[in-house]
Write an enzyme that holds these catalytic residues in place. Structure first.
Site: not given
Ligand code: SDX
Length: 433
Positions: A310, A368
């Site tokens: 998140h 989720d």
């Molecule tokens: C919702 O914003 C909100 O409030 C949203 C929400 C709401 O109520 O409105 O809470 C609802 O959208 C919840 C999130 C649902 N999405 C998912 O579950 C999809 C999987 N999650 C990821 O796509 C990710 O965690 C996000 C999009 C939710 C957050 O992404 P960020 O904050 O942009 O973080 P990032 O992509 O920069 O990740 C940071 C690091 C990265 O590694 P590095 O590049 O630093 O090496 O963490 C890793 C990412 O690769 N990472 C993951 C991961 N999520 C982040 N690695 C593996 N699996 C994951 N799920």
């Protein structure tokens, strides 16, 4: 809006020149540096793609403490609201800023109830879609089309019309989502029933058929209501920011909510609940979990663990905690024991939370991760998971929209950029290229 009294000043030095930037302190959360005059004073922009460190607005609706895993709606913790309140009362709280008296709640609920039917002519819009259209495609289209049917509530300068549009959207979203579902399964649309509560009404519109009586299961309607509450609002997330930006141009509320629905659809946002259950099903059995954990950690593999991570929560998402309890309860009460998907989810959570990669990156289950398991147990196809999220989040979008429209300081949103394209050059005729 909040009284932004300067509490401190930030000093910025650029090429030996010093600039004072006012700092404001919120009631909760980090201080903010006001950079509104920075460009005029120093001819520089701030740079923050994805808005990871940018406060785009003042707001008093919802607060998230990502480190503590805390979520407050008008100051009330989400776990207390999920346990003690119900969705329409939370709608009132988000919209008007206080818990309603019994009389206020009764009046609000009857106002919503009396707007649950959709204009009969709108049924024909559904028929323009293929039966296998994703329900989110239908919802984007039909909600946007409400601008063409409810002309008496599109003038955003009229407080009365804003109020009617808000009630109409909260009231009609379940009807539209249920119609999208019925259309996808080839069953006749079911009208709302005003003698049912919000969640029960949604379930009967989805699952009843004209050929027989339908009794709403109280366990399911309580779980449905709680799922709506847990998804109601969440600060300036991507879809809420979309609604705010669309509304800042003066567009009508139906068009702006349609924009929010479109943004929510993405798998990184509201589409994650569908993607998460499909991922859990693809994993299938506990012994396959290590393979998927390895893929999630592999930089060269775009696969991410859906339902994990998140932007704000760097601790457990409090909604996921309540959802997990609810999943256990609902499946148990439905007599669904050792549900393989739930077993995989629990084992996946356990393994991931002890893995250094997830610990270091502070990745926890989000809202989720468990919601799909409950919705699946209720009989919804995965394609209906995000529409259900949209039904719930409509009150959040509308409350944030209302807060913005009522702010006299509101102006059209227009971010700037760091331009890295070509400098000016002369056109070259095609024969000379
Ligand atoms: C919702 O914003 C909100 O409030 C949203 C929400 C709401 O109520 O409105 O809470 C609802 O959208 C919840 C999130 C649902 N999405 C998912 O579950 C999809 C999987 N999650 C990821 O796509 C990710 O965690 C996000 C999009 C939710 C957050 O992404 P960020 O904050 O942009 O973080 P990032 O992509 O920069 O990740 C940071 C690091 C990265 O590694 P590095 O590049 O630093 O090496 O963490 C890793 C990412 O690769 N990472 C993951 C991961 N999520 C982040 N690695 C593996 N699996 C994951 N799920």
């Amino acid at each position: 809006m909040q009284d932004n009294s300067v509490t401190k000043t930030a000093k910025l030095t650029i090429d030996g020149k010093e600039f004072d930037l006012p700092i404001y302190s919120p009631t909760l959360g980090p201080d903010v540096i006001d950079v509104r005059k920075l460009y005029a004073q120093a001819n520089v922009f701030t740079y923050d793609p994805g808005f990871t460190s940018t406060a785009a607005t003042d707001s008093s609706i919802t607060f998230i403490d990502g480190d503590k895993g805390e979520l407050l709606h008008r100051g009330y913790p989400i776990d207390q609201l999920a346990e003690k309140s119900h969705f329409l009362e939370v709608c009132y709280l988000l919209l008007y800023g206080a818990l309603p008296t019994a009389l206020e709640l009764d009046d609000f609920e009857s106002r919503v109830t009396s707007h649950t039917m959709l204009h009969e002519q709108m049924m024909y819009l559904f028929r323009g879609f293929r039966r296998d259209a994703h329900p989110m495609a239908i919802m984007v289209g039909v909600v946007g089309a409400m601008s063409a049917f409810y002309h008496d509530s599109t003038d955003i300068t009229d407080p009365w019309q804003r109020e009617v549009a808000s009630i109409r959207l909260i009231a009609k979203m379940p009807t539209i989502a249920a119609m999208a579902y019925k259309y996808s399964v080839g069953q006749p649309f079911v009208y709302p029933r005003n003698n049912l509560d919000y969640a029960s009404n949604f379930l009967q519109m989805c699952f009843s058929v004209p050929a027989e009586d339908y009794e709403v299961n109280p366990i399911l309607s309580r779980a449905m209501d709680r799922i709506f509450t847990l998804h109601a609002d969440h600060e300036q997330n991507a879809s809420t920011s979309t609604v705010r930006l669309a509304s800042s141009s003066g567009a009508n509320p139906f068009a702006c909510i349609a924009a929010g629905i479109a943004c929510l659809w993405g798998p990184a946002h509201g589409g994650a609940n569908q993607a998460c259950l499909e991922m859990l099903r693809e994993i299938g059995t506990v012994d396959k979990i290590p393979e998927y954990i390895a893929r999630a950690k592999d930089k060269n593999d775009p696969f991410r663990l859906m339902g994990f991570g998140h932007r704000v929560y760097k601790n457990f998402d409090p909604r996921a905690k309540v959802m997990k309890q609810s999943a256990d309860e609902v499946l148990d009460l439905l007599g669904i024991h050792d549900n393989p998907t739930l077993q995989v989810a629990k084992e996946l959570e356990k393994i991931a939370l002890s893995d250094p990669y997830f610990i270091e990156k502070k990745l926890y289950p989000n809202v989720d991760f468990y919601s799909g398991i409950i919705l699946d147990a209720m009989g919804f196809p995965t394609s209906m998971f995000t529409p259900i999220f949209a039904v719930a989040r409509t009150v959040g979008w509308i409350s944030q929209w209302k807060e913005m429209i009522e702010d006299p300081a509101m102006k059209i949103g227009r971010p700037r950029q760091l331009y890295c394209g070509a400098t000016a050059r002369d056109y070259v005729d095609v024969e000379n290229r």
